[in-house]
Design an enzyme around this catalytic site. Structure first.
Site, PDB file in Angstrom:
ATOM      1  N   TRP A 135       0.942  -0.916  -0.115  1.00 47.01           N
ATOM      2  CA  TRP A 135      -0.099  -0.187  -0.134  1.00 47.01           C
ATOM      3  C   TRP A 135       0.430   1.300  -0.303  1.00 47.01           C
ATOM      4  CZ3 TRP A 135      -3.953   2.324  -1.738  1.00 47.01           C
ATOM      5  CH2 TRP A 135      -4.376   3.664  -1.217  1.00 47.01           C
ATOM      6  N   LYS A 163      -4.426  -0.050   8.692  1.00 47.67           N
ATOM      7  CA  LYS A 163      -5.892   0.213   9.576  1.00 47.67           C
ATOM      8  C   LYS A 163      -5.413  -1.010  10.412  1.00 47.67           C
ATOM      9  CE  LYS A 163      -7.847   1.193   4.383  1.00 47.67           C
ATOM     10  NZ  LYS A 163      -8.544   0.342   3.478  1.00 47.67           N
ATOM     11  N   LYS A 176     -13.208  -3.203   9.105  1.00 45.65           N
ATOM     12  CA  LYS A 176     -13.660  -4.967   7.988  1.00 45.65           C
ATOM     13  C   LYS A 176     -12.981  -5.861   7.629  1.00 45.65           C
ATOM     14  CE  LYS A 176     -10.403  -2.779   5.407  1.00 45.65           C
ATOM     15  NZ  LYS A 176      -9.142  -3.584   4.975  1.00 45.65           N
ATOM     16  N   SER A 196      -8.259  -9.819  -1.956  1.00 47.63           N
ATOM     17  CA  SER A 196      -7.856  -9.209  -0.185  1.00 47.63           C
ATOM     18  C   SER A 196      -7.488 -10.353   0.574  1.00 47.63           C
ATOM     19  CB  SER A 196      -9.703  -9.069   0.766  1.00 47.63           C
ATOM     20  OG  SER A 196      -9.644  -8.839   2.145  1.00 47.63           O
ATOM     21  N   GLU A 203      -4.835  -7.501   8.396  1.00 47.46           N
ATOM     22  CA  GLU A 203      -4.735  -7.068   9.642  1.00 47.46           C
ATOM     23  C   GLU A 203      -5.620  -7.846  10.526  1.00 47.46           C
ATOM     24  OE1 GLU A 203      -2.901  -4.610  11.049  1.00 47.46           O
ATOM     25  OE2 GLU A 203      -1.444  -3.620   9.535  1.00 47.46           O
TER      26      GLU A 203
END
Length: 346
Positions: free
Chosen positions: A12, A106, A192, A255, A282
């Site tokens: 990222w 996150k 999430k 993901s 995560e």
């Protein structure tokens, strides 16, 4: 535009650096060692992670924090959540009054249960707190690298800070909105990942789209209940950092958290799965932190509880997920110490 400094050679972090450099912004990407810097400079990103993507001319890699910060108007912290504190300690001597500090991580810190903006605030001068903001949203890095359209949200307590960050990140195929609910935006992007683990299990078990849609929806309600208990605006969970990120993470094979969920249904143990992955899922540590915090709050979190049992107490995915999807007789906004039902009745 001022130079941008990106801390973190994660997928990222490199994606953000590439995105900014493609638009004509000079970007310094900080690598933790001379060896890593040299490798990235000579060979570029690993193809198995980033595909056939190279670094644009305006992106340079440096092992020197001082060099990375030279003339930087914004610092983007794109590191794993459990290393945020140690990384902000490294860079804080170079912060200046006019430099934006953007968290693109996150997760929640193990032990303190703190959000990343709180971790950053702990370590820097109070005079710089107004410069802290967070970036979140449905941002699967491979799609962004491929130039596909995406959107994100940047949140800050200070409106001027949010607007500055919005101008930095917004561009062709990447729309950025602002929000003042920094708690909700951070928690949406964090929670999430727990739901994505379960969605991956549902896909791995072949339970179908009806089951997954129901699970994601119940997950969003649980995310909202937890976030509201910590001071967030419930409407934030209907936005990009909540529902938007949840849909993308629960639905895509890109993901990492969804991948972990699928692999768990194959009988693999968690350590085996994580050791074979590139990058950090995560949701694993987040599940532990959130379940611990929910117990302290006496807050009902049935999905988080079951995912915790699967990850850390050897519960069988098929049985635990079936329990979540099983028969229940209650109002869909009702749960122990949830404020959603009372809000709905007013």
């Amino acid at each position: 535009m001022n130079k941008i400094c990106v801390i973190g050679t994660t997928s990222w972090g490199m994606t953000i650096a590439i995105l900014m450099a493609r638009r004509g912004t000079e970007v310094k990407l900080w690598a933790r060692s001379e060896a890593e810097s040299s490798k990235l400079h000579n060979k570029g990103p690993e193809k198995r992670i980033m595909g056939n993507i190279g670094f644009p001319p305006l992106l340079s890699i440096t092992p020197s924090v001082q060099d990375a910060f030279s003339m930087a108007g914004a610092i983007i912290m794109a590191v794993p959540s459990q290393t945020m504190r140690q990384n902000i300690r490294v860079v804080k001597p170079y912060l200046k009054a006019n430099v934006l500090i953007v968290s693109a991580a996150k997760g929640l810190e193990i032990g303190s249960n703190k959000r990343m903006s709180q971790v950053i605030a702990d370590e820097i001068s109070a005079a710089y707190h107004k410069n802290i903001c967070v970036l979140s949203g449905p941002n699967l890095f491979r799609e962004i690298l491929d130039g596909l359209p995406a959107a994100a949200v940047v949140a800050a307590h200070n409106e001027n800070t949010a607007n500055k960050a919005q101008k930095i990140f917004s561009g062709p195929n990447f729309s950025v909105y602002t929000n003042h609910d920094i708690i909700g935006v951070e928690l949406g992007g964090t929670l999430k990942n727990i739901i994505a683990l379960g969605a991956g299990m549902i896909d791995g078990l072949g339970y179908g789209e009806n089951a997954k849609a129901a699970f994601i929806t119940r997950g969003l309600t649980e995310m909202t209940a937890f976030s509201v208990a910590l001071g967030a605006n419930p409407l934030t969970m209907s936005g990009l950092a909540g529902m938007g990120d949840l849909i993308a993470t629960c639905s895509s094979s890109l993901s990492r958290n969804h991948h972990v969920g699928v692999e768990l249904t194959k009988g693999k143990n968690l350590e085996e799965i994580l050791s074979s992955m590139v990058g950090v899922a995560e949701g694993v540590t987040t599940t532990s932190v959130v379940w611990n915090q929910a117990q302290k709050l006496n807050l009902e979190m049935p999905i988080t509880e079951k995912i915790f049992q699967i990850l850390f107490e050897n519960a069988i995915p098929r049985e635990a997920i079936s329990d979540i999807l099983g028969t229940t007789y209650r109002h869909e906004l009702a749960g122990r110490r949830w404020n959603l039902f009372r809000r709905q009745r007013k």
